[in-house]
Design an enzyme around this catalytic site. Structure first.
Site, PDB file in Angstrom:
ATOM      1  N   SER A 173      78.093 -66.683  87.351  1.00 44.39           N
ATOM      2  CA  SER A 173      78.637 -66.171  88.724  1.00 44.39           C
ATOM      3  C   SER A 173      79.163 -64.813  88.549  1.00 44.39           C
ATOM      4  O   SER A 173      80.237 -64.542  88.018  1.00 44.39           O
ATOM      5  CB  SER A 173      79.438 -67.223  89.099  1.00 44.39           C
TER       6      SER A 173
ATOM      7  N   HIS B 201      83.893 -67.440  94.738  1.00 45.53           N
ATOM      8  CA  HIS B 201      84.146 -68.744  94.298  1.00 45.53           C
ATOM      9  C   HIS B 201      84.700 -68.594  92.793  1.00 45.53           C
ATOM     10  O   HIS B 201      85.391 -69.359  92.508  1.00 45.53           O
ATOM     11  CB  HIS B 201      83.207 -69.822  94.501  1.00 45.53           C
TER      12      HIS B 201
ATOM     13  N   ASP C  87      80.335 -64.880  99.953  1.00 44.56           N
ATOM     14  CA  ASP C  87      80.815 -65.095  98.632  1.00 44.56           C
ATOM     15  C   ASP C  87      80.978 -63.931  97.828  1.00 44.56           C
ATOM     16  O   ASP C  87      80.837 -63.904  96.708  1.00 44.56           O
ATOM     17  CB  ASP C  87      79.831 -66.301  98.066  1.00 44.56           C
TER      18      ASP C  87
END
Length: 368
Positions: free
Chosen positions: A217, A105, A140
């Site tokens: 992230s 993402h 992911d």
């Protein structure tokens, strides 16, 4: 049941089958963007942190542990900042040839489409362009390739950490480069239930109390030996009532998927070909169901494994490959462990009857 929000990231889902999960965005704000106030934070090396068992009566020699400053010194050169059109995230150098792993993402737009290229800032402050090689939404995980070589690759551990082990998080939360936080492994094998933002949930994560924020992230989470045990994935915001609950994609998952992406441009996952839902009290009461646990089948993909096996919408799956299914995350986690082409037995309630089915699992690459 977990309740959490996602920041600045895409929220679309792939309804290919039961395990095409969508993981929330945790990229930090880009230039001109206001910092997010809540939301989840969101190969390469050889196994580390393990010791070979010795002869009977002889204890294995544990791997050398380091102080937190020493861990940072070892790992920080391999952590990068990734800037896209929509925000900022982090990544970890996977191979010296410029291959970098991060969360999918981080390098996707609001429609979960990958960017063709992103900007990478290395630990020494220099910047370069990087191409997005491939992404895998179910886990992911993404691989990008920087226009640089001879980079310091991190050392990835494939061993499962223990609850209580040290965790050191390095990344770029809210655009603050080379930020370090620390904590411990708070739990293992955590599964995030499906939600509006990620209908397929997130599976088999490491829980940590080390602070994780938007922008972390894809950054490194290291252990006391300086090995990377995973990538920062998500956190529960204080607004949910949580205190220091963050989640990490394990290195075993990252390295397995990254190697597939580099070799084949995609990763394979077993697919059952259905969309499940938890049994809410309202559903149980409305339809006068005989069971209150299991995974309710709300959609079956035509000609998919579940359809071919005879499973129908309205069935309630109660076991999969010998594992008891009490809720959707049980089914998704069991399916994640299975292999494409594997034959599995399922038990389901249909009305007052209990039926057994045998399904041959498909592959994400051939389910459309």
């Amino acid at each position: 049941m977990f309740s959490f929000r996602f920041s600045n990231g895409p929220a679309a889902a792939l309804l290919t089958a039961a395990v095409l999960l969508t993981v929330p965005g945790c990229t930090g704000p880009g230039a001109g963007q206001a910092p997010a106030t809540s939301g989840p934070a969101s190969g390469g090396g050889s196994p580390a942190g393990t010791a070979s068992p010795g002869p009977p009566g002889v204890f294995p020699v544990p791997a050398a542990t380091l102080s937190i400053p020493q861990v940072v010194k070892d790992v920080e050169p391999s952590v990068v900042t990734i800037t896209t059109q929509t925000g900022i995230g982090s990544g970890v150098i996977y191979r010296g040839d410029g291959s970098i792993v991060t969360d999918a993402h981080v390098v996707e737009d609001q429609q979960r489409q990958p960017f063709k290229s992103v900007r990478v800032q290395l630990a020494d402050g220099t910047q370069t362009n990087a191409s997005v090689i491939a992404i895998d939404d179910p886990t992911d995980v993404a691989v990008i390739k920087a226009d640089r070589s001879n980079l310091p690759a991190a050392r990835f551990s494939t061993a499962t950490p223990e609850v209580g082990d040290l965790t050191v998080v390095i990344g770029t939360p809210l655009g603050l480069e080379d930020t370090v936080t620390s904590g411990i492994v708070s739990g293992l094998h955590r599964n995030m239930p499906p939600s509006r933002e990620q209908p397929q949930g997130a599976l088999d994560l490491i829980q940590t109390d080390a602070p994780i924020s938007p922008g972390n992230s894809g950054g490194a989470v290291a252990d006391a030996t300086g090995a990377v045990i995973g990538l920062s994935e998500a956190y529960l915001p204080p607004s949910s009532g949580a205190v220091a609950i963050g989640f990490v994609t394990p290195s075993a998952t990252v390295t397995n998927v990254a190697d597939q992406l580099l070799k084949n441009g995609k990763a394979s996952h077993a697919v059952l070909g259905l969309v499940p839902a938890d049994l809410s009290p309202e559903i149980v009461q409305r339809f006068n169901l005989a069971t209150t646990t299991g995974a309710l089948v709300i959609q079956v993909s035509p000609a998919g494994p579940a359809d071919t096996a005879g499973i129908r919408a309205g069935d309630i799956i109660t076991s999969f490959a010998g594992q008891k299914i009490t809720q959707v995350t049980d089914l998704l986690a069991a399916l994640r462990k299975a292999q494409p082409g594997q034959q599995v037995d399922l038990t389901a309630r249909r009305g007052t009857d209990t039926k057994t089915f045998t399904a041959t699992l498909a592959n994400t690459s051939n389910t459309g």
